[in-house]
Design a protein around this motif. Structure first.
Motif, PDB file in Angstrom:
ATOM      1  N   ARG A  65      -0.467  -8.020  -8.360  1.00  0.00           N
ATOM      2  CA  ARG A  65      -1.524  -7.247  -8.535  1.00  0.00           C
ATOM      3  C   ARG A  65      -1.588  -6.791  -7.672  1.00  0.00           C
ATOM      4  NH1 ARG A  65      -5.630 -11.245 -11.184  1.00  0.00           N
ATOM      5  NH2 ARG A  65      -3.249 -11.632 -12.313  1.00  0.00           N
ATOM      6  N   GLY A  66      -2.896  -5.684  -7.758  1.00  0.00           N
ATOM      7  CA  GLY A  66      -2.929  -4.659  -6.582  1.00  0.00           C
ATOM      8  C   GLY A  66      -2.666  -3.835  -5.948  1.00  0.00           C
ATOM      9  N   ARG A  67      -3.134  -2.751  -5.220  1.00  0.00           N
ATOM     10  CA  ARG A  67      -2.429  -2.007  -4.627  1.00  0.00           C
ATOM     11  C   ARG A  67      -2.457  -1.236  -3.689  1.00  0.00           C
ATOM     12  NH1 ARG A  67      -2.539   3.275  -7.356  1.00  0.00           N
ATOM     13  NH2 ARG A  67      -2.674   5.604  -5.497  1.00  0.00           N
ATOM     14  N   ILE A  68      -1.525  -1.096  -2.646  1.00  0.00           N
ATOM     15  CA  ILE A  68      -1.267  -0.856  -1.501  1.00  0.00           C
ATOM     16  C   ILE A  68      -1.097   0.110  -1.079  1.00  0.00           C
ATOM     17  CG2 ILE A  68      -0.255  -1.579   0.622  1.00  0.00           C
ATOM     18  CD1 ILE A  68       0.548  -4.342  -0.428  1.00  0.00           C
ATOM     19  N   THR A  69      -1.632   1.189  -0.528  1.00  0.00           N
ATOM     20  CA  THR A  69      -1.534   2.936  -0.413  1.00  0.00           C
ATOM     21  C   THR A  69      -1.153   2.966   1.564  1.00  0.00           C
ATOM     22  OG1 THR A  69      -3.005   3.296  -1.607  1.00  0.00           O
ATOM     23  CG2 THR A  69      -2.328   5.188  -0.403  1.00  0.00           C
ATOM     24  N   PHE A  70      -0.183   3.524   1.635  1.00  0.00           N
ATOM     25  CA  PHE A  70       0.245   3.877   3.376  1.00  0.00           C
ATOM     26  C   PHE A  70      -0.272   5.505   3.045  1.00  0.00           C
ATOM     27  CE2 PHE A  70       2.852   5.296   6.495  1.00  0.00           C
ATOM     28  CZ  PHE A  70       2.338   4.354   7.558  1.00  0.00           C
ATOM     29  N   ASP A  71      -0.474   5.998   3.926  1.00  0.00           N
ATOM     30  CA  ASP A  71      -0.885   7.346   4.390  1.00  0.00           C
ATOM     31  C   ASP A  71      -1.078   8.909   3.334  1.00  0.00           C
ATOM     32  OD1 ASP A  71      -0.959   9.636   6.060  1.00  0.00           O
ATOM     33  OD2 ASP A  71       2.059   9.345   6.336  1.00  0.00           O
ATOM     34  N   GLY A  72      -1.478   7.872   2.417  1.00  0.00           N
ATOM     35  CA  GLY A  72      -2.041   8.671   0.924  1.00  0.00           C
ATOM     36  C   GLY A  72      -0.717   8.487   0.295  1.00  0.00           C
ATOM     37  N   GLN A  73       0.697   7.428   0.260  1.00  0.00           N
ATOM     38  CA  GLN A  73       1.882   6.843  -0.747  1.00  0.00           C
ATOM     39  C   GLN A  73       1.300   5.614  -1.021  1.00  0.00           C
ATOM     40  OE1 GLN A  73       5.336   7.339   1.435  1.00  0.00           O
ATOM     41  NE2 GLN A  73       6.224   7.061  -0.804  1.00  0.00           N
ATOM     42  N   GLU A  74       1.189   5.584  -2.656  1.00  0.00           N
ATOM     43  CA  GLU A  74       0.710   4.652  -3.558  1.00  0.00           C
ATOM     44  C   GLU A  74       2.721   3.041  -2.495  1.00  0.00           C
ATOM     45  OE1 GLU A  74       0.662   0.688  -6.716  1.00  0.00           O
ATOM     46  OE2 GLU A  74       0.679   3.252  -6.843  1.00  0.00           O
ATOM     47  N   ILE A  75       2.295   2.546  -2.088  1.00  0.00           N
ATOM     48  CA  ILE A  75       3.903   1.533  -1.928  1.00  0.00           C
ATOM     49  C   ILE A  75       4.103   0.515  -2.065  1.00  0.00           C
ATOM     50  CG2 ILE A  75       3.748   3.071   1.238  1.00  0.00           C
ATOM     51  CD1 ILE A  75       3.283   0.659   1.863  1.00  0.00           C
ATOM     52  N   THR A  76       3.149   0.050  -3.260  1.00  0.00           N
ATOM     53  CA  THR A  76       3.259  -1.494  -3.647  1.00  0.00           C
ATOM     54  C   THR A  76       4.177  -1.899  -4.168  1.00  0.00           C
ATOM     55  OG1 THR A  76       0.511  -1.056  -4.153  1.00  0.00           O
ATOM     56  CG2 THR A  76       1.543  -2.816  -5.053  1.00  0.00           C
ATOM     57  N   ALA A  77       5.082  -0.523  -5.004  1.00  0.00           N
ATOM     58  CA  ALA A  77       6.413  -1.333  -5.278  1.00  0.00           C
ATOM     59  C   ALA A  77       7.644  -0.733  -4.560  1.00  0.00           C
ATOM     60  CB  ALA A  77       6.702  -0.665  -7.335  1.00  0.00           C
ATOM     61  N   LEU A  78       6.919  -0.028  -3.672  1.00  0.00           N
ATOM     62  CA  LEU A  78       8.681   0.434  -2.791  1.00  0.00           C
ATOM     63  C   LEU A  78       9.182  -0.421  -2.417  1.00  0.00           C
ATOM     64  CD1 LEU A  78       7.129   3.221  -0.858  1.00  0.00           C
ATOM     65  CD2 LEU A  78       8.669   3.935  -3.329  1.00  0.00           C
ATOM     66  N   PRO A  79      10.986  -0.721  -1.406  1.00  0.00           N
ATOM     67  CA  PRO A  79      12.063  -1.399  -1.385  1.00  0.00           C
ATOM     68  C   PRO A  79      11.379  -1.862   0.498  1.00  0.00           C
ATOM     69  CG  PRO A  79      12.967  -0.232  -2.154  1.00  0.00           C
ATOM     70  CD  PRO A  79      11.332   0.182  -2.768  1.00  0.00           C
ATOM     71  N   THR A  80      11.950  -2.457   0.614  1.00  0.00           N
ATOM     72  CA  THR A  80      11.369  -3.077   2.112  1.00  0.00           C
ATOM     73  C   THR A  80      12.030  -1.530   2.844  1.00  0.00           C
ATOM     74  OG1 THR A  80      11.003  -4.413   2.326  1.00  0.00           O
ATOM     75  CG2 THR A  80      11.173  -4.175   4.829  1.00  0.00           C
ATOM     76  N   PRO A  81      12.779  -1.065   2.865  1.00  0.00           N
ATOM     77  CA  PRO A  81      13.474  -0.565   3.936  1.00  0.00           C
ATOM     78  C   PRO A  81      12.701   0.934   3.538  1.00  0.00           C
ATOM     79  CG  PRO A  81      16.199  -1.746   2.827  1.00  0.00           C
ATOM     80  CD  PRO A  81      14.502  -1.839   2.030  1.00  0.00           C
ATOM     81  N   ALA A  82      12.694   1.520   2.576  1.00  0.00           N
ATOM     82  CA  ALA A  82      12.048   2.394   2.569  1.00  0.00           C
ATOM     83  C   ALA A  82      10.490   2.411   2.877  1.00  0.00           C
ATOM     84  CB  ALA A  82      11.298   2.737   0.780  1.00  0.00           C
ATOM     85  N   ILE A  83       9.616   1.158   2.205  1.00  0.00           N
ATOM     86  CA  ILE A  83       8.670   1.185   3.433  1.00  0.00           C
ATOM     87  C   ILE A  83       8.989   1.768   5.337  1.00  0.00           C
ATOM     88  CG2 ILE A  83       6.437   0.014   3.638  1.00  0.00           C
ATOM     89  CD1 ILE A  83       7.213  -1.668   1.426  1.00  0.00           C
ATOM     90  N   SER A  84       9.372   1.007   5.592  1.00  0.00           N
ATOM     91  CA  SER A  84      10.497   1.025   6.958  1.00  0.00           C
ATOM     92  C   SER A  84      10.306   2.491   7.048  1.00  0.00           C
ATOM     93  CB  SER A  84      11.190   0.473   7.193  1.00  0.00           C
ATOM     94  OG  SER A  84      11.281   0.432   8.979  1.00  0.00           O
ATOM     95  N   ARG A  85      11.220   3.206   6.309  1.00  0.00           N
ATOM     96  CA  ARG A  85      10.662   4.853   6.694  1.00  0.00           C
ATOM     97  C   ARG A  85      10.067   5.125   6.918  1.00  0.00           C
ATOM     98  NH1 ARG A  85      15.962   3.344   3.952  1.00  0.00           N
ATOM     99  NH2 ARG A  85      14.912   4.144   1.409  1.00  0.00           N
ATOM    100  N   ALA A  86       9.434   4.716   5.834  1.00  0.00           N
ATOM    101  CA  ALA A  86       7.530   5.577   5.394  1.00  0.00           C
ATOM    102  C   ALA A  86       6.967   5.967   6.683  1.00  0.00           C
ATOM    103  CB  ALA A  86       7.060   5.588   4.509  1.00  0.00           C
ATOM    104  N   GLY A  87       7.385   4.876   8.283  1.00  0.00           N
ATOM    105  CA  GLY A  87       6.759   4.855   9.417  1.00  0.00           C
ATOM    106  C   GLY A  87       5.966   4.246   9.734  1.00  0.00           C
ATOM    107  N   ILE A  88       6.213   2.507   8.755  1.00  0.00           N
ATOM    108  CA  ILE A  88       5.989   1.542   9.590  1.00  0.00           C
ATOM    109  C   ILE A  88       6.339   0.596  10.220  1.00  0.00           C
ATOM    110  CG2 ILE A  88       4.739  -1.039   8.272  1.00  0.00           C
ATOM    111  CD1 ILE A  88       3.806   0.653   5.997  1.00  0.00           C
TER     112      ILE A  88
END
Length: 246
Positions: A65-88
């Motif tokens: 539940r809830g929402r996580i937004t990084f650099d203007g993009q919602e990443i709540t449901a993204l897989p970990t590799p995609a979150i890393s590639r986004a710049g974290i």
């Protein structure tokens, strides 16, 4: 009278995040903002959900539940590799280094997008001189402080917009802690944003711009780190102890 400069939008925003692990309700409503270019401290007693918050941001544990937004993009449901590639970049509490590989091999694996940038590597060596000394040594032979340096350096191997770092000074000697703090200050000076879980209140006071305090899986206070550092009664109410005595 001139208008105050507009504040930057948060690079990370968590809204009402809830995370279950098996039958346990660990996060029960986390609200948090990390301003761009700042160091945000995530504080609280042991077991209140700080590590789970970082792992939920990275998608290692999924918020139901809830929402996580990084650099203007919602990443709540993204897989970990995609979150890393986004710049974290993420430095877990257990460091996550490969003990059987050399320092060089650990760093090479961390630079997923290509060869290590020589200028960035020079900066890392300046921040953490032992890594240059033991460049060809297996990571498992390093001391505890040197392993923590390597863990942070791996996250720094490529430029990231946001760094999530879980208790980097835990159990380290004061000289190593000072080295860590200096490297994180340099990282912030380069324009990076940092979300830092830390039990050492001296480090929190030194590095933090903003702060969020957690209790029982929720954020119970957010504000300027200086405001919390200057208010002993607030520290005792939120965390059960004073920074002066910790």
């Amino acid at each position: 009278m001139s208008e105050p400069a507009p504040q930057k939008a948060p690079i990370l925003r968590i809204e009402g995040a809830c995370t279950n692990i098996a039958q346990y309700h660990i996060l029960q409503g986390v609200d948090l903002e990390v301003p761009a270019g700042a160091v945000t401290m995530l504080l609280g007693r042991n077991g209140v959900g700080k590590t789970t918050t970082l792992r939920t941001i990275m998608g290692l544990w999924r918020a139901h539940r809830g929402r996580i937004t990084f650099d203007g993009q919602e990443i709540t449901a993204l897989p970990t590799p995609a979150i890393s590639r986004a710049g974290i970049g993420f430095v877990p509490e257990d460091m996550g280094i490969f003990s059987d590989l050399t320092v060089e091999e650990n760093m090479t694996l961390a630079a997923a997008s290509g060869p290590l940038d020589s200028a960035r590597l020079d900066w890392i060596f300046a921040a953490f001189p032992p890594l240059k000394t033991f460049w060809k040594k297996e990571a498992g032979t390093l001391s505890g402080g040197q392993k923590q340096m390597l863990a942070i350096a791996r996250a720094m191997a490529e430029e990231r917009k946001l760094y999530l770092i879980d208790e980097p000074t835990k159990g380290l000697a004061p000289a190593i802690i000072a080295t860590m703090a200096g490297a994180l200050r340099d990282l912030k000076a380069q324009g990076a944003s940092i979300l830092l879980v830390e039990q050492n209140f001296g480090v929190a006071r030194m590095l933090g711009d903003t702060c969020a305090v957690m209790d029982d899986g929720r954020t119970v206070w957010t504000g300027a780190m200086a405001d919390l550092a200057d208010d002993t009664s607030l520290q005792e109410r939120l965390m059960g102890l004073s920074m002066e005595t910790a």
